[in-house]
Enzyme design. Structure first.
Site, mmCIF file in Angstrom:
data_model
loop_
_atom_site.group_PDB
_atom_site.id
_atom_site.type_symbol
_atom_site.label_atom_id
_atom_site.label_comp_id
_atom_site.label_asym_id
_atom_site.label_seq_id
_atom_site.Cartn_x
_atom_site.Cartn_y
_atom_site.Cartn_z
ATOM 1 N N HIS A 29 0.859 -1.204 0.000
ATOM 2 C CA HIS A 29 0.000 0.000 0.000
ATOM 3 C C HIS A 29 0.889 1.247 0.000
ATOM 4 C CE1 HIS A 29 -3.713 2.274 1.581
ATOM 5 N NE2 HIS A 29 -2.771 3.182 1.350
ATOM 6 N N HIS A 31 1.339 5.476 -1.781
ATOM 7 C CA HIS A 31 0.909 6.587 -2.637
ATOM 8 C C HIS A 31 2.150 7.130 -3.330
ATOM 9 C CE1 HIS A 31 -3.106 6.844 -0.730
ATOM 10 N NE2 HIS A 31 -2.434 6.341 0.294
ATOM 11 N N LYS A 115 -9.761 -0.440 -5.213
ATOM 12 C CA LYS A 115 -9.671 0.332 -3.977
ATOM 13 C C LYS A 115 -11.000 1.005 -3.670
ATOM 14 C CE LYS A 115 -8.081 2.471 -0.455
ATOM 15 N NZ LYS A 115 -6.824 2.820 0.161
ATOM 16 N N HIS A 152 -10.304 1.330 2.468
ATOM 17 C CA HIS A 152 -10.021 2.377 3.445
ATOM 18 C C HIS A 152 -11.136 2.210 4.484
ATOM 19 C CE1 HIS A 152 -8.404 6.292 4.848
ATOM 20 N NE2 HIS A 152 -9.563 6.257 5.486
ATOM 21 N N HIS A 190 -4.185 -0.418 6.313
ATOM 22 C CA HIS A 190 -3.631 0.433 7.377
ATOM 23 C C HIS A 190 -4.480 0.397 8.640
ATOM 24 C CE1 HIS A 190 -6.513 3.082 5.467
ATOM 25 N NE2 HIS A 190 -5.706 3.390 4.469
ATOM 26 N N ASP A 263 1.677 2.787 3.467
ATOM 27 C CA ASP A 263 0.803 3.954 3.318
ATOM 28 C C ASP A 263 1.616 5.247 3.269
ATOM 29 O OD1 ASP A 263 -1.520 5.297 2.843
ATOM 30 O OD2 ASP A 263 -2.202 5.327 4.916
HETATM 31 O O1 DOR Z 1 -3.193 9.819 5.559
HETATM 32 C C1 DOR Z 1 -3.600 9.484 4.450
HETATM 33 N N1 DOR Z 1 -3.093 10.022 3.327
HETATM 34 N N2 DOR Z 1 -4.576 8.592 4.384
HETATM 35 C C2 DOR Z 1 -5.165 8.283 3.226
HETATM 36 O O2 DOR Z 1 -6.063 7.473 3.225
HETATM 37 C C3 DOR Z 1 -4.784 8.980 1.975
HETATM 38 C C4 DOR Z 1 -3.412 9.492 2.060
HETATM 39 C C5 DOR Z 1 -3.085 10.471 0.962
HETATM 40 O O3 DOR Z 1 -3.341 10.159 -0.195
HETATM 41 O O4 DOR Z 1 -2.558 11.533 1.258
HETATM 42 ZN ZN ZN Z 2 -3.255 5.141 1.760
#
Ligand code: DOR
Ligand code: ZN
Length: 371
Positions: A29, A31, A115, A152, A190, A263
């Site tokens: 997971h 980003h 997702k 989520h 998470h 995450d």
């Molecule tokens: O803290 C987070 N940041 N939680 C999420 O679910 C998305 C992520 C983000 O994309 O910044």
């Molecule tokens: Zn995330």
């Protein structure tokens, strides 16, 4: 990227426990963002992990095969030369998503998983699902295909206390989805509570969970230590100490339902240090060091490899990685900032000293491949 002579590693292995050599992990997971931020951060993930499940919450979100393929190409183009890394793409569920698109993307390998963001639950979740019943036909199709649903797991209901939103999600949404789709593969992502740990433990093998380094290392007090700490704000938000301890027990238990997912979610400093700061903790530069430190503190270093490199692939039905990585028990000071996209990002544990240093991948072709 540092490299290691096989003999050197073998030598240091005899002198254990200062050096840890484990199968190369994956991040289930992350980003990676897009554009200049993608270029700035992707190699932090790729230098440690062989594969990563890439979140689709771009603006606009990744909802089609074409968009996922184009995003994957941009990720590959941003990699440092010679760095082997496989992005595993996900598709963002909306109320009106096309089932055929999801099936085509899964069949072609463009999508590894789907997702689900509850609408407005977090960053770029405005187009998420407003009511899970609206996407029941999609879930039915996914169950038939064996396609994983990544959750989520928080309700977005502003009337629910923010610290209760994960537990309420279990009661209001997840229990029902699991009873209506008993064979659907689900990753509860998470997780942050003892409730989630117990729930996952009590379900069948098709329900797993990822655990982040930050939820293993901080509780909710950390966000308010001596003042507000925007770089420790993420969603789901960190909870009480007893929850952190439950997560540590789960991660280090050897239970294959729990696996690594950072995450890592970078935001430029101005978007964090703001009157309305974004949620997200950028932990990619410290991910393996942080997990190793936690497992070491818990006396469970021998279970780090399974959590980081075996449970995830087994859950997803993918082969284990052939390569290995090296961690050394040497203090390492985390940089206080990370230049990115004409600004900078403050990494998790900025300026702190961790007990472990990530030394890099070993080229296993020199050592003989592992099974
Ligand atoms: O803290 C987070 N940041 N939680 C999420 O679910 C998305 C992520 C983000 O994309 O910044
Ligand atoms: Zn995330």
């Amino acid at each position: 990227m540092p490299t290691f002579e096989p003999e050197l590693v073998a030598e240091s292995r005899r002198d254990a426990p200062q050096t840890l050599v484990i199968r190369q992990p994956d991040d289930w997971h992350v980003h990676l963002r897009d554009g200049a931020m993608l270029s700035a951060v992707v190699n932090e993930t790729a230098r440690q992990f062989a594969r990563a499940i890439v979140m689709p919450n771009l603006d606009p979100p990744v909802t089609t095969v074409v968009a996922a393929e184009a995003y994957r190409a941009r990720i590959l183009a941003a990699l440092a030369p010679g760095l082997a890394f496989s992005p595993l793409m996900t598709v963002y569920l909306t109320d009106s998503i096309n089932r055929g698109e999801i099936e085509r993307g899964f069949a072609s390998g463009a999508f590894t998983a789907v997702k689900l963001y509850p609408a407005h639950a977090t960053t770029n979740a405005a187009q998420g699902v407003t009511d899970v019943r609206r996407i029941y036909p999609v879930l039915e199709r996914m169950q038939r295909l064996g396609m994983p649903l990544l959750l989520h797991g928080e309700v977005a209901d502003q009337h629910v206390d923010i610290f209760d939103r994960e537990a309420v999600f279990i009661d209001r949404v997840l229990t029902k989805v699991i009873s209506d789709f008993p064979a659907l593969k689900i990753v509860f992502e998470h997780i942050t509570t003892e409730d989630a740990v117990c729930f996952v433990e009590s379900t069948g093998p098709h329900v797993g969970a990822t655990i982040t380094p930050h939820h293993l290392m901080i509780n909710r007090n950390a966000m308010f230590e001596g003042g507000i700490r925007p770089h420790l704000y993420c969603l789901p938000v960190a909870k009480r100490e007893r929850h952190r301890l439950a997560l540590r027990r789960a991660a280090t238990s050897g239970n294959p339902k729990f696996f690594l997912g950072t995450d890592s979610a970078p935001h430029a400093v101005g978007n964090k240090e703001s009157a309305c700061g974004c949620a997200g903790i950028f932990n990619a530069p410290v991910a393996l060091e942080a997990y190793a430190t936690v497992f070491d503190e818990e006396g469970a270093l021998e279970r780090l490899e399974a959590f980081a490199a075996e449970h995830g692939p087994s859950f997803y039905g993918m082969p284990l990685n052939a390569g290995s990585i090296v961690l050394e028990r040497t203090p390492w000071q985390v940089p206080s900032t990370f230049a990115a996209a004409g600004s900078h990002v403050v990494p998790f544990q900025a300026g702190a000293t961790l007990d472990w240093t990530y030394k890099g991948r070993i080229d296993d072709t020199k050592r003989g491949r592992r099974d």
